[in-house]
Write a protein that holds these residues in place. Sequence first.
Motif, PDB file in Angstrom:
ATOM      1  N   MET A 171       0.839  -1.192   0.000  1.00 39.93           N
ATOM      2  CA  MET A 171       0.000   0.000   0.000  1.00 39.93           C
ATOM      3  C   MET A 171       0.874   1.241   0.000  1.00 39.93           C
ATOM      4  N   SER A 172       0.562   2.223  -0.808  1.00 44.36           N
ATOM      5  CA  SER A 172       1.330   3.458  -0.852  1.00 44.36           C
ATOM      6  C   SER A 172       0.453   4.617  -0.426  1.00 44.36           C
ATOM      7  N   VAL A 173       1.051   5.546   0.299  1.00 46.42           N
ATOM      8  CA  VAL A 173       0.346   6.754   0.722  1.00 46.42           C
ATOM      9  C   VAL A 173       1.200   7.949   0.380  1.00 46.42           C
ATOM     10  N   ALA A 174       0.549   9.112   0.317  1.00 47.53           N
ATOM     11  CA  ALA A 174       1.294  10.328   0.025  1.00 47.53           C
ATOM     12  C   ALA A 174       2.252  10.629   1.169  1.00 47.53           C
ATOM     13  N   LYS A 175       3.490  10.894   0.837  1.00 42.27           N
ATOM     14  CA  LYS A 175       4.491  11.186   1.865  1.00 42.27           C
ATOM     15  C   LYS A 175       4.251  12.579   2.416  1.00 42.27           C
ATOM     16  N   LYS A 176       4.227  12.678   3.745  1.00 47.15           N
ATOM     17  CA  LYS A 176       3.959  13.967   4.377  1.00 47.15           C
ATOM     18  C   LYS A 176       5.245  14.713   4.639  1.00 47.15           C
ATOM     19  N   ARG A 177       5.148  16.005   4.581  1.00 49.35           N
ATOM     20  CA  ARG A 177       6.268  16.848   4.943  1.00 49.35           C
ATOM     21  C   ARG A 177       6.282  17.002   6.456  1.00 49.35           C
ATOM     22  N   PRO A 178       7.366  16.576   7.109  1.00 51.67           N
ATOM     23  CA  PRO A 178       7.417  16.673   8.570  1.00 51.67           C
ATOM     24  C   PRO A 178       7.195  18.110   9.039  1.00 51.67           C
ATOM     25  N   SER A 179       6.319  18.268  10.020  1.00 53.79           N
ATOM     26  CA  SER A 179       6.067  19.586  10.589  1.00 53.79           C
ATOM     27  C   SER A 179       5.729  19.407  12.065  1.00 53.79           C
ATOM     28  N   PRO A 180       6.057  20.366  12.896  1.00 59.11           N
ATOM     29  CA  PRO A 180       5.788  20.223  14.324  1.00 59.11           C
ATOM     30  C   PRO A 180       4.296  20.132  14.605  1.00 59.11           C
ATOM     31  N   VAL A 181       3.930  19.258  15.519  1.00 59.74           N
ATOM     32  CA  VAL A 181       2.550  19.163  15.970  1.00 59.74           C
ATOM     33  C   VAL A 181       2.457  19.983  17.247  1.00 59.74           C
ATOM     34  N   LYS A 182       1.800  21.127  17.175  1.00 62.11           N
ATOM     35  CA  LYS A 182       1.727  22.046  18.307  1.00 62.11           C
ATOM     36  C   LYS A 182       0.364  22.074  18.983  1.00 62.11           C
ATOM     37  N   SER A 183      -0.652  21.559  18.292  1.00 59.15           N
ATOM     38  CA  SER A 183      -1.981  21.508  18.880  1.00 59.15           C
ATOM     39  C   SER A 183      -2.729  20.321  18.290  1.00 59.15           C
ATOM     40  N   ARG A 184      -3.901  20.055  18.836  1.00 58.72           N
ATOM     41  CA  ARG A 184      -4.694  18.931  18.336  1.00 58.72           C
ATOM     42  C   ARG A 184      -5.097  19.146  16.873  1.00 58.72           C
ATOM     43  N   LEU A 185      -5.159  20.389  16.439  1.00 63.27           N
ATOM     44  CA  LEU A 185      -5.523  20.672  15.055  1.00 63.27           C
ATOM     45  C   LEU A 185      -4.479  20.150  14.072  1.00 63.27           C
ATOM     46  N   ASP A 186      -3.249  19.956  14.566  1.00 63.29           N
ATOM     47  CA  ASP A 186      -2.169  19.493  13.696  1.00 63.29           C
ATOM     48  C   ASP A 186      -2.104  17.974  13.563  1.00 63.29           C
ATOM     49  N   LEU A 187      -2.893  17.240  14.350  1.00 63.96           N
ATOM     50  CA  LEU A 187      -2.800  15.785  14.332  1.00 63.96           C
ATOM     51  C   LEU A 187      -3.060  15.165  12.955  1.00 63.96           C
ATOM     52  N   PRO A 188      -4.026  15.659  12.172  1.00 62.90           N
ATOM     53  CA  PRO A 188      -4.246  15.044  10.849  1.00 62.90           C
ATOM     54  C   PRO A 188      -3.040  15.149   9.922  1.00 62.90           C
ATOM     55  N   SER A 189      -2.174  16.136  10.142  1.00 64.97           N
ATOM     56  CA  SER A 189      -1.008  16.305   9.273  1.00 64.97           C
ATOM     57  C   SER A 189       0.262  15.721   9.880  1.00 64.97           C
ATOM     58  N   ALA A 190       0.139  15.034  11.015  1.00 61.66           N
ATOM     59  CA  ALA A 190       1.311  14.440  11.658  1.00 61.66           C
ATOM     60  C   ALA A 190       1.907  13.349  10.782  1.00 61.66           C
ATOM     61  N   ASP A 191       3.214  13.232  10.817  1.00 68.00           N
ATOM     62  CA  ASP A 191       3.888  12.173  10.061  1.00 68.00           C
ATOM     63  C   ASP A 191       3.815  10.844  10.799  1.00 68.00           C
ATOM     64  N   LEU A 192       3.956  10.878  12.138  1.00 62.19           N
ATOM     65  CA  LEU A 192       3.982   9.645  12.927  1.00 62.19           C
ATOM     66  C   LEU A 192       3.342   9.891  14.287  1.00 62.19           C
ATOM     67  N   VAL A 193       2.379   9.055  14.632  1.00 61.66           N
ATOM     68  CA  VAL A 193       1.678   9.151  15.909  1.00 61.66           C
ATOM     69  C   VAL A 193       1.707   7.794  16.600  1.00 61.66           C
ATOM     70  N   VAL A 194       1.927   7.803  17.906  1.00 64.02           N
ATOM     71  CA  VAL A 194       1.780   6.592  18.706  1.00 64.02           C
ATOM     72  C   VAL A 194       0.420   6.647  19.388  1.00 64.02           C
ATOM     73  N   VAL A 195      -0.377   5.600  19.211  1.00 64.94           N
ATOM     74  CA  VAL A 195      -1.708   5.506  19.806  1.00 64.94           C
ATOM     75  C   VAL A 195      -1.705   4.352  20.798  1.00 64.94           C
ATOM     76  N   LYS A 196      -2.149   4.612  22.004  1.00 66.29           N
ATOM     77  CA  LYS A 196      -2.229   3.561  23.023  1.00 66.29           C
ATOM     78  C   LYS A 196      -3.678   3.324  23.418  1.00 66.29           C
ATOM     79  N   VAL A 197      -4.087   2.044  23.492  1.00 62.72           N
ATOM     80  CA  VAL A 197      -5.434   1.701  23.918  1.00 62.72           C
ATOM     81  C   VAL A 197      -5.348   0.777  25.125  1.00 62.72           C
ATOM     82  N   GLY A 198      -6.247   1.012  26.103  1.00 64.18           N
ATOM     83  CA  GLY A 198      -6.232   0.245  27.336  1.00 64.18           C
ATOM     84  C   GLY A 198      -7.079  -1.010  27.276  1.00 64.18           C
TER      85      GLY A 198
END
Length: 394
Positions: free
Chosen positions: A1-28
């Motif tokens: 599967m291929s996806v569009a490569k994102k340009r790394p940018s700082p995530v400073k607020s929750r509004l930036d999450l959709p444009s994040a390059d890498l996110v760690v998600v934890k579920v309990g």
Amino acid sequence: MSVAKKRPSPVKSRLDLPSADLVVVKVGSSSITSVSGGIDSAAIQRLSDAVGRAVKNGTKVVLVSSGAISAGLAPLGFDHRPGDLATQQAAASVGQGLLMAHYTAAFSGHGLITSQVLLTAEDLIQRQQYANAFRALSKLLSLGVVPIVNENDTVATHEIRFGDNDRLAALVAHLVNADALVLLSDVDSLYDGPPSEGAQRIPHVRSPKDLTEVRIGSVGSAGVGTGGMVTKVQAATMASESGIPALITSTVNAGQALTGEDVGTWFDAYGKRRPLRHLWLAHLANTHGRLTLDAGAVRAIAKGKASLLAAGVKASEGAFDVGDPIELADAEGVVFARGFSSYASNDIPEMLGLTSGELREKFGTQFERPLVHVDDLVIMTNGVRKISARSAAV
């Protein structure tokens, strides 16, 4: 599967999450399993749908998932979480495969491949294991795989366990240089008191000072987890103080969280990234002793730029070996730093108060090195704490 490569940018607020390059998600555990019913397939599917959409949008995701122990309880005939380590290990051995089977099936519907990555605390504090874990996760992410991480409960001991996957997630986020950490549970946000008593949601935490008067709850009523809101706040603080913003919300809100909607509690990143072993030392290590410092040594060490010399130490307590984590305290018993000892505890009493020159003359050049080197020190950034001498010698 291929996806569009994102340009790394700082995530400073929750509004930036959709444009994040890498996110760690934890579920309990409580969000995806129960003691009586085992794995909740519908909950796994909803979570996989949310993560799958984020991956297709170009965000790489590492999923840290609890639930192995609780997933193995029902098949083994248990109606409650066992207290002894051996039975927990047996349940985890049964449940981990079942859990991965559900994740594999759910993500395959999105055309995504999953992988299993089991870690112990030792894997993230020993240099070679750390390098191996980083290399494996990096390669999996580059191949478009969704790594599913869990603590290796089957082999972990009490001494080397993370204790809960919230803090494991914070360390993994640091390991993979994530843009953000998202912690999911069955509670939709952090509140300023018990929600049942009319408490208000806390949407934004800018620094630990914002939490000074907050009453934080413990493990919930589901009976399958080990954390609760306390460990989530600790994990979010671990991440934010090392330069990674964090979000706490419910698993039901996972999709909204990853698309930047106003859900949960957002923790600003306010610190600098630092070595993983320092995070482990500050937040997870079981200390084996304590050194009490004079006022001059306290001032020097608290600045974070000096090694601890024998001349500034007034007393040594506990039994520890070279390389063991120990606490550093002032004359009032307030612990303000932790470090890895360069000496065994039985070597230290005769060294106390001596300068480097006096140590060299009395014991030889091998005793000139500091008791704790500056590179092996962490200052307790969440505030000092007073501990009895008995609790210092674990």
